[in-house]
Enzyme design. Sequence first.
Site, PDB file in Angstrom:
ATOM      1  N   GLU A 223     -24.733 -53.492  73.182  1.00  6.68           N
ATOM      2  CA  GLU A 223     -24.191 -54.444  74.173  1.00  6.68           C
ATOM      3  C   GLU A 223     -22.981 -55.209  73.614  1.00  6.68           C
ATOM      4  O   GLU A 223     -22.853 -56.418  73.787  1.00  6.68           O
ATOM      5  CB  GLU A 223     -25.285 -55.385  74.698  1.00  6.68           C
ATOM      6  CG  GLU A 223     -26.437 -54.592  75.303  1.00  6.68           C
ATOM      7  CD  GLU A 223     -27.091 -55.224  76.516  1.00  6.68           C
ATOM      8  OE1 GLU A 223     -26.531 -56.164  77.081  1.00  6.68           O
ATOM      9  OE2 GLU A 223     -28.166 -54.739  76.901  1.00  6.68           O
TER      10      GLU A 223
ATOM     11  N   THR B  21     -20.349 -54.715  70.057  1.00  2.00           N
ATOM     12  CA  THR B  21     -20.495 -54.931  68.613  1.00  2.00           C
ATOM     13  C   THR B  21     -20.071 -56.354  68.241  1.00  2.00           C
ATOM     14  O   THR B  21     -19.444 -57.055  69.033  1.00  2.00           O
ATOM     15  CB  THR B  21     -19.579 -53.964  67.838  1.00  2.00           C
ATOM     16  OG1 THR B  21     -18.231 -54.209  68.265  1.00  2.00           O
ATOM     17  CG2 THR B  21     -19.937 -52.509  68.100  1.00  2.00           C
TER      18      THR B  21
ATOM     19  N   LEU C 141     -23.237 -45.891  80.588  1.00  2.00           N
ATOM     20  CA  LEU C 141     -21.816 -46.230  80.407  1.00  2.00           C
ATOM     21  C   LEU C 141     -21.273 -45.496  79.182  1.00  2.00           C
ATOM     22  O   LEU C 141     -20.289 -44.766  79.260  1.00  2.00           O
ATOM     23  CB  LEU C 141     -21.658 -47.747  80.225  1.00  2.00           C
ATOM     24  CG  LEU C 141     -20.242 -48.164  79.851  1.00  2.00           C
ATOM     25  CD1 LEU C 141     -19.406 -48.393  81.103  1.00  2.00           C
ATOM     26  CD2 LEU C 141     -20.225 -49.426  78.993  1.00  2.00           C
TER      27      LEU C 141
ATOM     28  N   GLU D   3     -20.377 -43.104  76.193  1.00  3.15           N
ATOM     29  CA  GLU D   3     -20.236 -41.652  76.060  1.00  3.15           C
ATOM     30  C   GLU D   3     -20.035 -41.325  74.592  1.00  3.15           C
ATOM     31  O   GLU D   3     -19.744 -42.218  73.784  1.00  3.15           O
ATOM     32  CB  GLU D   3     -19.033 -41.176  76.883  1.00  3.15           C
ATOM     33  CG  GLU D   3     -19.196 -41.490  78.355  1.00  3.15           C
ATOM     34  CD  GLU D   3     -18.190 -40.765  79.237  1.00  3.15           C
ATOM     35  OE1 GLU D   3     -17.260 -40.107  78.684  1.00  3.15           O
ATOM     36  OE2 GLU D   3     -18.343 -40.859  80.456  1.00  3.15           O
ATOM     37  N   PRO D   4     -20.153 -40.070  74.242  1.00  2.84           N
ATOM     38  CA  PRO D   4     -19.935 -39.711  72.833  1.00  2.84           C
ATOM     39  C   PRO D   4     -18.606 -40.256  72.303  1.00  2.84           C
ATOM     40  O   PRO D   4     -18.510 -40.611  71.139  1.00  2.84           O
ATOM     41  CB  PRO D   4     -19.954 -38.176  72.858  1.00  2.84           C
ATOM     42  CG  PRO D   4     -20.831 -37.834  74.024  1.00  2.84           C
ATOM     43  CD  PRO D   4     -20.602 -38.916  75.039  1.00  2.84           C
TER      44      PRO D   4
ATOM     45  N   GLU E 251     -17.731 -57.028  66.382  1.00  2.00           N
ATOM     46  CA  GLU E 251     -16.274 -57.049  66.431  1.00  2.00           C
ATOM     47  C   GLU E 251     -15.786 -57.336  67.854  1.00  2.00           C
ATOM     48  O   GLU E 251     -14.832 -58.089  68.064  1.00  2.00           O
ATOM     49  CB  GLU E 251     -15.717 -55.700  65.925  1.00  2.00           C
ATOM     50  CG  GLU E 251     -15.930 -55.463  64.438  1.00  2.00           C
ATOM     51  CD  GLU E 251     -17.378 -55.165  64.050  1.00  2.00           C
ATOM     52  OE1 GLU E 251     -18.174 -54.774  64.932  1.00  2.00           O
ATOM     53  OE2 GLU E 251     -17.722 -55.328  62.856  1.00  2.00           O
TER      54      GLU E 251
END
Lengths: 260, 397
Positions: free
Chosen positions: B378, B380, B136, B138-139, B382
């Site tokens: 999975e 953060t 899922l 990505e950079p 936040e």
Amino acid sequence: MNIVVCAKQIPDPAEPGELDPETKTLKRDGKLILDESDMYGVEMALQLADNAGGGEVTLVSMAPDNKVDGIRTGLAMGAAKAVLVSDPALAGTDALGTAKVLAAAVGKVEGADLVLTATESSDGYTGTVPEQLAELLGLPSVTFAKHIEIADGKVKVQRQTDAGYDEVECPLPCVVSVTAGVVEPRYPSFKGIMAAKSKPLDQLALADTGLEADQVGWAGGGQEIVGVEDAPEREAGEIIEDDGTGAEKIVAYLENLKLV
Amino acid sequence: MRAQPQRTISGVDLELNEEQLALAKVVREFAAQEVAPHAERWDAEHTFPTDVVLAMGELGLFGIPFPEEVGGGGADLTTLCVAIEELAKVDQSVAITLEAGVGLGANPIYCFGSEDQRAEWLPDLVAGRALAGFGLTEPDAGSDAGATRTKAILDDDTNEWVIDGEKAFITNSGTPITSLVTVTAVTDRTDGRPEISTIVVPAGTAGFEVQPPYRKMGWHASDTHGLSFDGCRVPAANLLGARGRGFANFLAILDDGRVAIAALAVGVIEGCLAECQRYATERVAFGRAIGANQAIAFKVADMAVMADAARALTYRAAALRDAGKPFKREAAVAKLYATEAAVTVTREATQVFGGYGFIDETPVSRHYRDAKILEIGEGTSEVQRLVISRELGLPVR
């Protein structure tokens, strides 16, 4: 190949054990686990049944209060079924009485080709039940097995000795005690744990075994525990300063103890 | 205003059953015998312990929450949490390998796979003979999945998806037993809004390259890679679930994963607590065991409080899930609290151990480095606070 394994359920050695001051025996009212000594017999039996291409492994046990946690571990490892004898009259049963009860329980298992036991339990440590059991069953007995093979209706046993091992052949059926550590007991899988709760577990009372109350328990005991003492404190070891001759001194020390 | 969120745990039983207790004992023994003696070396050498992962498969750990019809153990999230917790007490890397193998590897195939896809991929994943990754992140896109750039275009001539793009931080994606990765990709755009779908890419497919492992701060024995897709072609039938449901599918399995990560954090806390109890009793300074000093004793007492709190929150969320009740908020609460407590506990455990806590051979040192990612992966901390505040009905804008 149908194999019966005697499986003792003992207080968890990881928990602090306690003696009953009255009877001078180990308190067994907490949770019981499968004696690690017996896991080798269970593993050996599962391997032998596998190698023979079929057959059942049956556990036989005697425990207070119908306790089954330890038995379930053996069933989760892969044993097919179990016979458990529980009865208030069994409290205080000594080694010979235990052998009588186990012999009666083994007699309930049809078509047993081989009976495996540990060499001794981790709590009682008398180390006498396997031979007593064989005598009561009228079967030959081989002790301290480190390897077992079955072929042509015979069991070939490597019997551990101080110097190495003897090769012993014995006709089936017979009783063989398995030395601790000679096989690596498998971990029960989760499926094994789930399956264990629905495997047959035959719970017998003393009356079902054909034994009388005065043959077992405190009444039938041929032994009496007259006293319990703490083990002597370990003596301090000997420290050898290595001035270049340390190795020789250690060899001399071991030679003196006839260990090398 | 939304309805008042559930505040009680009435109706859910937090006691473990006989089988869960038996499983905990087996996994505890397995972890002590097969994992603990090697964890320091795997960490130092960045080794993925394939043989131990396969042995975990033989124990049936990867199949725990799946039904028996697909080869699983027929149990539930609580039972999986028990296994993850026991592993995490001694090593987080093997625990996350299990957590991701089940939650991100097998679960999407089980939940959204067609009969054919399940038949092809599930048996090995559920038995732990193979692992799958979930691509899922990505950079430039994490929980903000709408920013996904990887695209998949259906080539009508060959009836194949052609995938191009990059994925980042993908667990279990490059192990010797990885059989596939599930990737999210943009398959269309309507009014500038991306349509995101999920596609199965088997390991070894041409145009799919697993990048060298990351150099990480912790979790050294867990397998994590970036992935690149360059004209990678897979059959159209590899679409997992309905087209355009990729993000929704991902959200549906996210809450389970949060509870499982919380269970991992509970294990970390328990493991460090046990280490500190032992060390504070054995280590002598100024003529007495350091645990006789309240400065140390109170740290250890606080760890016990955090262990209890994290455990209660985690198993409450799992029990709600297993009872089929809503648990989104409870999952976020458990993940947030347990992982932040794990970071605190590993830091304080390192302090209890003093200089030895800074040495690699001390397990708490490894736990300290490993724990930080728990507050990130999975979702953060936040994101968890965002979920909780929205569940509380606070204004979104």
